[in-house]
Write an enzyme that holds these catalytic residues in place. Structure first.
Site, PDB file in Angstrom:
ATOM      1  N   ASP A 265      -1.369   4.281   8.471  1.00  0.00           N
ATOM      2  CA  ASP A 265      -2.473   4.485   7.533  1.00  0.00           C
ATOM      3  C   ASP A 265      -3.455   5.582   7.954  1.00  0.00           C
ATOM      4  OD1 ASP A 265      -4.548   4.175   5.698  1.00  0.00           O
ATOM      5  OD2 ASP A 265      -4.542   1.994   5.827  1.00  0.00           O
TER       6      ASP A 265
ATOM      7  N   SER B 129      -4.960   6.695   2.214  1.00  0.00           N
ATOM      8  CA  SER B 129      -4.342   5.412   1.882  1.00  0.00           C
ATOM      9  C   SER B 129      -4.220   5.265   0.365  1.00  0.00           C
ATOM     10  CB  SER B 129      -5.154   4.273   2.509  1.00  0.00           C
ATOM     11  OG  SER B 129      -4.445   3.057   2.467  1.00  0.00           O
TER      12      SER B 129
END
Length: 392
Positions: free
Chosen positions: A203, A64
């Site tokens: 993500d 991320s």
């Protein structure tokens, strides 16, 4: 074989060096402050003002926001130097995050019920402008960036180790970073095609918010596959690993939810709370990161090699991953600076609690020791590589 003094391989040294950076949205400022200090120490100890983290780590892994930092540290500019020095990343976050995460509380609350809180357009624009056409195979050292394919329902690990064998993985760094940053409920999923494969990504924190174990696993796989740069190293010889793992802050010491609250939640309750946080996302990202730390720490402990593993993570009252106000961004920078002077802490593998380590000094002192080891390791590799080249 020509001498590679920019990146002498681990086979000429004693250690495999790994840097791992957790996910956490705007809280990526915290590891950015730590990395600024580490890189400045590498410059000082090596007496080289151009020394970079990419030169001293065999693998840099990030999930991320950590994936974005990884790309910034390893993508080459026109001079084949890192696109960003570590000292520039905090400023980048403070300048760009308010544009990516505008603080419109009522609109966020309404959007959270029907779609992502943010449309992601500014994030995509900023990432594409900075990373341009750089691809995974061009990074200045090996990188590992976890993502999750929501269509195939499986993890996708973008690893520069794999690009030679899996052409579809050699994607644009911008696409990889947008994908690994697409936190559910916060930002939209990202779809792109590369080669003969379509990726539908969310993500990387879904599978590995702490990517440390993913990085170690990739190295082990390369050893198994007889990568010549890792010749003479055993896959599970953890004594050879030198690892720094950086977190973005944890709230485990300041409970936000309890079973009485959770017992009443339905779909919306788990996805979005009254303070605009997502209990479901917070739960799996915390659990993922903590389990990796516990596992890695247990292995190094079993092999009496705990000094080879440094985890720097702050526990306490942390702001949400998208609170991009000027005040909070300044506060997060100060949190990172204060964390440098906190006592080294480590998870107790019997209790699962993070405890200060007696006589280990501060994180600042531990990072300086690691920097000394990294410079020593690189110098040894260069020396041994030259010696072998001269005798052939």
């Amino acid at each position: 074989m020509a001498i590679d003094e920019e990146h002498p391989p681990p086979s000429y040294g004693e250690h495999i060096t790994i840097l791992s950076i957790d996910g956490g949205g705007i809280r990526g400022i915290i590891p950015a402050v730590i990395l600024d200090y580490l890189e400045s120490e590498l410059k000082r100890i090596s007496e080289n003002d151009k020394a970079s983290l990419a030169e001293y780590f065999d693998v840099i892994a990030g999930t991320s926001t950590g994936g974005l930092v990884t790309a910034m540290l390893t993508a080459p500019n026109e001079n084949d130097e890192p696109l960003f020095a570590a000292k520039d990343i905090v400023g980048f976050y403070k300048e760009k995050c308010p544009e990516i995460f505008p603080q419109l509380e009522f609109i966020k609350a309404v959007k959270a019920c029907f779609g992502p809180q943010y449309n992601g357009k500014k994030l995509r624009q900023i990432i594409k402008e900075n990373l341009s056409t750089k691809k995974l195979n061009q990074t200045l050292t090996n990188v590992v960036i976890p993502t999750f394919d929501i269509k195939m329902m499986e993890p996708v690990l973008f690893s520069s180790f794999q690009t030679a064998r899996e052409a579809s993985k050699d994607a644009l760094l911008s696409d990889i970073c947008i994908g690994t940053s697409a936190a559910p409920t916060y930002l939209p999923a990202h779809v792109f095609e590369n080669g003969d494969q379509m990726f539908n990504l969310v993500d990387g924190g879904v599978v590995a918010n702490n990517p440390c174990l993913a990085a170690i696993g990739e190295v082990a796989r390369q050893i198994k596959n007889k990568n010549p740069r890792l010749r003479g190293i055993k896959a599970h010889d953890y004594r050879r690993y030198l690892v720094i793992s950086l977190g973005t802050g944890s709230e485990r010491n300041k409970p936000r939810y309890d079973a009485k609250m959770a017992a009443k939640w339905g779909v919306f309750g788990w996805l979005i709370n009254s303070d605009f946080t997502s209990p479901l996302i917070n739960t799996f990202t915390e659990a993922s990161a903590d389990m990796v730390d516990l596992h890695v720490n247990s292995v190094f402990e079993a092999l009496n090699s705990l000094d080879n593993y440094l985890r720097i993570q702050l526990t306490g009252d942390m702001a949400s991953m998208d609170l991009a106000t000027r005040v909070n961004l300044d506060d997060l920078e100060q949190v990172g600076k204060d964390l440098l002077d906190k006592q080294v802490a480590r998870v107790n593998t019997d209790t699962g609690k993070v405890e200060e380590v007696k006589n280990a000094g501060s994180n600042r002192e531990a990072l300086t020791k690691f920097a000394e080891e990294l410079v020593k390791e690189r110098n040894l590799r260069v020396k041994n590589q030259r010696r072998k080249f001269m005798t052939e």
